[in-house]
Design a protein around this motif. Structure first.
Motif, PDB file in Angstrom:
ATOM      1  N   VAL A 172       7.593  18.509  32.588  1.00 15.51           N
ATOM      2  CA  VAL A 172       9.051  18.473  32.563  1.00 15.51           C
ATOM      3  C   VAL A 172       9.561  19.769  31.936  1.00 15.51           C
ATOM      4  O   VAL A 172       9.141  20.141  30.840  1.00 15.51           O
ATOM      5  CB  VAL A 172       9.564  17.259  31.752  1.00 15.51           C
ATOM      6  CG1 VAL A 172      11.079  17.201  31.786  1.00 15.51           C
ATOM      7  CG2 VAL A 172       8.968  15.970  32.298  1.00 15.51           C
ATOM      8  N   ALA A 173      10.468  20.440  32.627  1.00 18.12           N
ATOM      9  CA  ALA A 173      10.971  21.736  32.161  1.00 18.12           C
ATOM     10  C   ALA A 173      12.004  21.549  31.055  1.00 18.12           C
ATOM     11  O   ALA A 173      13.166  21.932  31.177  1.00 18.12           O
ATOM     12  CB  ALA A 173      11.560  22.516  33.327  1.00 18.12           C
ATOM     13  N   THR A 174      11.557  20.924  29.961  1.00 18.44           N
ATOM     14  CA  THR A 174      12.413  20.731  28.797  1.00 18.44           C
ATOM     15  C   THR A 174      11.536  20.591  27.558  1.00 18.44           C
ATOM     16  O   THR A 174      10.353  20.257  27.675  1.00 18.44           O
ATOM     17  CB  THR A 174      13.300  19.467  28.947  1.00 18.44           C
ATOM     18  OG1 THR A 174      14.168  19.362  27.811  1.00 18.44           O
ATOM     19  CG2 THR A 174      12.462  18.205  29.037  1.00 18.44           C
ATOM     20  N   THR A 199       4.789  15.225  30.987  1.00 16.21           N
ATOM     21  CA  THR A 199       4.512  15.881  29.716  1.00 16.21           C
ATOM     22  C   THR A 199       5.545  16.989  29.515  1.00 16.21           C
ATOM     23  O   THR A 199       6.072  17.533  30.490  1.00 16.21           O
ATOM     24  CB  THR A 199       3.072  16.451  29.677  1.00 16.21           C
ATOM     25  OG1 THR A 199       2.826  16.977  28.374  1.00 16.21           O
ATOM     26  CG2 THR A 199       2.870  17.570  30.688  1.00 16.21           C
ATOM     27  N   LEU A 200       5.838  17.307  28.258  1.00 15.95           N
ATOM     28  CA  LEU A 200       6.811  18.363  27.961  1.00 15.95           C
ATOM     29  C   LEU A 200       6.216  19.741  28.240  1.00 15.95           C
ATOM     30  O   LEU A 200       5.013  19.947  28.086  1.00 15.95           O
ATOM     31  CB  LEU A 200       7.238  18.299  26.492  1.00 15.95           C
ATOM     32  CG  LEU A 200       8.080  17.091  26.076  1.00 15.95           C
ATOM     33  CD1 LEU A 200       8.263  17.077  24.563  1.00 15.95           C
ATOM     34  CD2 LEU A 200       9.437  17.110  26.765  1.00 15.95           C
ATOM     35  N   LYS A 201       7.075  20.670  28.607  1.00 13.90           N
ATOM     36  CA  LYS A 201       6.633  22.056  28.778  1.00 13.90           C
ATOM     37  C   LYS A 201       6.241  22.624  27.407  1.00 13.90           C
ATOM     38  O   LYS A 201       6.688  22.115  26.379  1.00 13.90           O
ATOM     39  CB  LYS A 201       7.749  22.902  29.400  1.00 13.90           C
ATOM     40  CG  LYS A 201       8.905  23.179  28.450  1.00 13.90           C
ATOM     41  CD  LYS A 201       9.835  24.230  29.008  1.00 13.90           C
ATOM     42  CE  LYS A 201      10.956  24.553  28.053  1.00 13.90           C
ATOM     43  NZ  LYS A 201      10.568  25.073  26.747  1.00 13.90           N
ATOM     44  N   ILE A 238       8.834  19.459  37.083  1.00 15.42           N
ATOM     45  CA  ILE A 238      10.120  18.862  37.456  1.00 15.42           C
ATOM     46  C   ILE A 238      11.183  19.381  36.496  1.00 15.42           C
ATOM     47  O   ILE A 238      10.926  19.562  35.309  1.00 15.42           O
ATOM     48  CB  ILE A 238      10.044  17.312  37.419  1.00 15.42           C
ATOM     49  CG1 ILE A 238      11.337  16.690  37.930  1.00 15.42           C
ATOM     50  CG2 ILE A 238       9.697  16.802  36.027  1.00 15.42           C
ATOM     51  CD1 ILE A 238      11.249  15.173  38.158  1.00 15.42           C
ATOM     52  N   ALA A 239      12.365  19.649  37.044  1.00 16.90           N
ATOM     53  CA  ALA A 239      13.475  20.122  36.220  1.00 16.90           C
ATOM     54  C   ALA A 239      14.761  19.537  36.768  1.00 16.90           C
ATOM     55  O   ALA A 239      14.863  19.241  37.957  1.00 16.90           O
ATOM     56  CB  ALA A 239      13.542  21.649  36.244  1.00 16.90           C
ATOM     57  N   ASP A 240      15.723  19.381  35.885  1.00 17.70           N
ATOM     58  CA  ASP A 240      17.044  18.996  36.363  1.00 17.70           C
ATOM     59  C   ASP A 240      18.086  19.865  35.687  1.00 17.70           C
ATOM     60  O   ASP A 240      17.836  20.473  34.657  1.00 17.70           O
ATOM     61  CB  ASP A 240      17.314  17.508  36.138  1.00 17.70           C
ATOM     62  CG  ASP A 240      17.648  17.149  34.692  1.00 17.70           C
ATOM     63  OD1 ASP A 240      17.173  17.849  33.778  1.00 17.70           O
ATOM     64  OD2 ASP A 240      18.378  16.186  34.480  1.00 17.70           O
TER      65      ASP A 240
END
Length: 194
Positions: free
Chosen positions: A7-9, A30-32, A65-67
């Motif tokens: 996850v891009a966060t 998983t977190l970046k 994945i990013a939002d």
């Protein structure tokens, strides 16, 4: 077989929220890495979501994945838009600034927009989905839940602000919920073909 999705966060709350949307899939989130920062230089939500997913995928060598999401106010020509999070230093400042700029404007129409993008390990965007939730901006905050602009974003069909909704209700009507609802069938298709 479980597959890893970065996850891009760096925000654990956002990771939990995305994991809930993807709970019935084979993806483990998983977190970046915290040192990996991606500047949001796009002028649309889609551009920023794709930029973050691409950069994180290439840097980690994993699916990513990013939002990107924000509030667009009709009477302000879509402002704050992609600058929603940077419209002030705190939620209270952002809400105060928005209400001040709207003043006694009669047209209170607004929408929350969310774009979700998924990139393959080489950085190629393979999936993208958008969700929109129409509503109105109230003259004063209502409710104690949520974050950001939630206390002033009123959804007429539910007769509640985002801040007054239970997580389940918010998930069913929110821009993020709608984006993930559109993304899930595509993601299942991708999992089957990969």
């Amino acid at each position: 077989m479980t597959k890893l999705l970065v996850v891009a966060t760096s925000n654990p709350g956002k990771l939990r929220e995305m994991q809930a949307y993807l709970a019935k899939t084979d993806w483990e989130l998983t977190l970046k890495p915290t040192e990996l920062e991606v500047e949001e230089t796009g002028d649309t939500f889609a551009a920023n979501a794709c930029l973050k997913a691409t950069e994180v995928a290439k840097a980690t060598g994993n699916w990513a994945i990013a939002d990107d999401s924000g509030l667009e106010v009709d009477a302000l020509n879509g402002v704050p838009g992609v600058y929603s999070a940077r419209y002030g230093n705190t939620d209270a400042e952002r809400i105060g600034r928005l209400l001040n700029e709207l003043g006694s404007e009669v047209n209170r129409g607004a929408q929350f927009v969310c774009v979700v993008a998924i990139a393959s390990p080489d950085g190629t965007i393979v999936l993208q989905a958008e969700g929109v939730c129409r509503g109105e901006i109230l003259h004063a905050p209502r409710g104690n839940g949520g974050f950001g602009y939630d206390p002033i974003f009123y959804v007429p069909e539910k007769q509640l602000t985002f801040a007054q909704m239970t997580p389940e209700v918010k998930k069913s009507v929110s821009h993020r919920g709608k984006a993930f609802a559109a993304l899930l069938p595509q993601l299942e298709q991708l999992t089957r073909t990969d």
